[in-house]
Design an enzyme around this catalytic site. Structure first.
Site, PDB file in Angstrom:
ATOM      1  N   ILE A 249      -3.389   5.161   1.480  1.00  0.00           N
ATOM      2  CA  ILE A 249      -4.249   5.912   0.572  1.00  0.00           C
ATOM      3  C   ILE A 249      -4.639   4.960  -0.548  1.00  0.00           C
ATOM      4  CG2 ILE A 249      -3.358   8.204   1.156  1.00  0.00           C
ATOM      5  CD1 ILE A 249      -1.520   8.061  -1.260  1.00  0.00           C
TER       6      ILE A 249
ATOM      7  N   ASN B  96       1.869   0.091  -9.954  1.00  0.00           N
ATOM      8  CA  ASN B  96       1.192  -0.286  -8.719  1.00  0.00           C
ATOM      9  C   ASN B  96       0.561   0.893  -7.996  1.00  0.00           C
ATOM     10  OD1 ASN B  96       1.492  -3.273  -8.212  1.00  0.00           O
ATOM     11  ND2 ASN B  96       3.577  -2.745  -8.751  1.00  0.00           N
TER      12      ASN B  96
ATOM     13  N   PHE C  48       0.850  -1.181   0.000  1.00  0.00           N
ATOM     14  CA  PHE C  48       0.000   0.000   0.000  1.00  0.00           C
ATOM     15  C   PHE C  48       0.889   1.235   0.000  1.00  0.00           C
ATOM     16  CE2 PHE C  48       0.660  -1.518   4.287  1.00  0.00           C
ATOM     17  CZ  PHE C  48       1.027  -0.383   4.993  1.00  0.00           C
ATOM     18  N   TYR C  49       0.259   2.349  -0.294  1.00  0.00           N
ATOM     19  CA  TYR C  49       0.977   3.611  -0.398  1.00  0.00           C
ATOM     20  C   TYR C  49       0.532   4.546   0.713  1.00  0.00           C
ATOM     21  CZ  TYR C  49       2.636   1.754  -4.705  1.00  0.00           C
ATOM     22  OH  TYR C  49       3.264   0.946  -5.620  1.00  0.00           O
ATOM     23  N   VAL C  50       1.488   5.230   1.316  1.00  0.00           N
ATOM     24  CA  VAL C  50       1.173   6.225   2.339  1.00  0.00           C
ATOM     25  C   VAL C  50       1.368   7.634   1.793  1.00  0.00           C
ATOM     26  CG1 VAL C  50       1.554   4.701   4.316  1.00  0.00           C
ATOM     27  CG2 VAL C  50       3.475   6.016   3.399  1.00  0.00           C
TER      28      VAL C  50
END
Length: 157
Positions: free
Chosen positions: A82, A144, A29-31
């Site tokens: 996010i 991604n 996941f991305y922060v």
């Protein structure tokens, strides 16, 4: 700082499956994400985690820094994700001395299969495996971060 030099392809044929040497279950996941830079957390096989920073807008080459982080902290950081958490299984497949990472996506991205070839040299098309489909290097919708933050791309090998 390391360089990530890669090409991306859709996968058109399941013939690669008989060549798999290893596989890794991944949740990532991305922060943080904006054009030209991302901050990603990846959990591999539920036992290790890494924080990755990527910089750059070139289609094939980006600067990359990666740091191991405690698994418990990675799990806690998921609350700050996010977009969606990406679930995929990465398969290692060798062809003519090159390592291909074939990602089979799960969850809402089920059906998407993308192969990555990380190498600083240009591999001639005749050296690529027959099971690869259309090259999508530079098509941001297949990256991604875009898969986590945006819509689901139309899958057309």
């Amino acid at each position: 700082m390391g360089k990530e030099v890669e090409r991306k392809f859709l996968v058109a044929d399941p013939a690669w499956r008989s060549l798999v040497e290893a596989h890794i279950r991944i949740r990532q996941f991305y922060v943080a994400a904006q054009p030209g830079r991302t901050v990603r957390v990846r959990i591999s096989d539920g036992g290790s985690a890494a924080l990755t920073l990527k910089f750059g807008n070139k289609a094939r080459e980006r600067d990359e820094l990666e740091y191991p982080i405690p698994l418990a902290e990675a799990e806690e950081l998921m609350a700050f994700a996010i977009g969606r958490v990406i679930e995929k299984t990465r398969h290692h497949v060798r062809h003519r001395g090159y390592l291909y990472e074939v990602d089979v996506f799960g969850g809402v991205l089920s059906g998407l299969v993308v192969a990555e070839l990380e190498t600083p040299e240009d591999v001639p098309d005749e050296m690529l495996p027959d099971w690869l489909g259309r090259e999508v290097t530079g098509e941001s919708r297949f990256y991604n971060a875009s898969l986590a933050l945006g819509g689901i791309p139309e899958i057309a090998a």
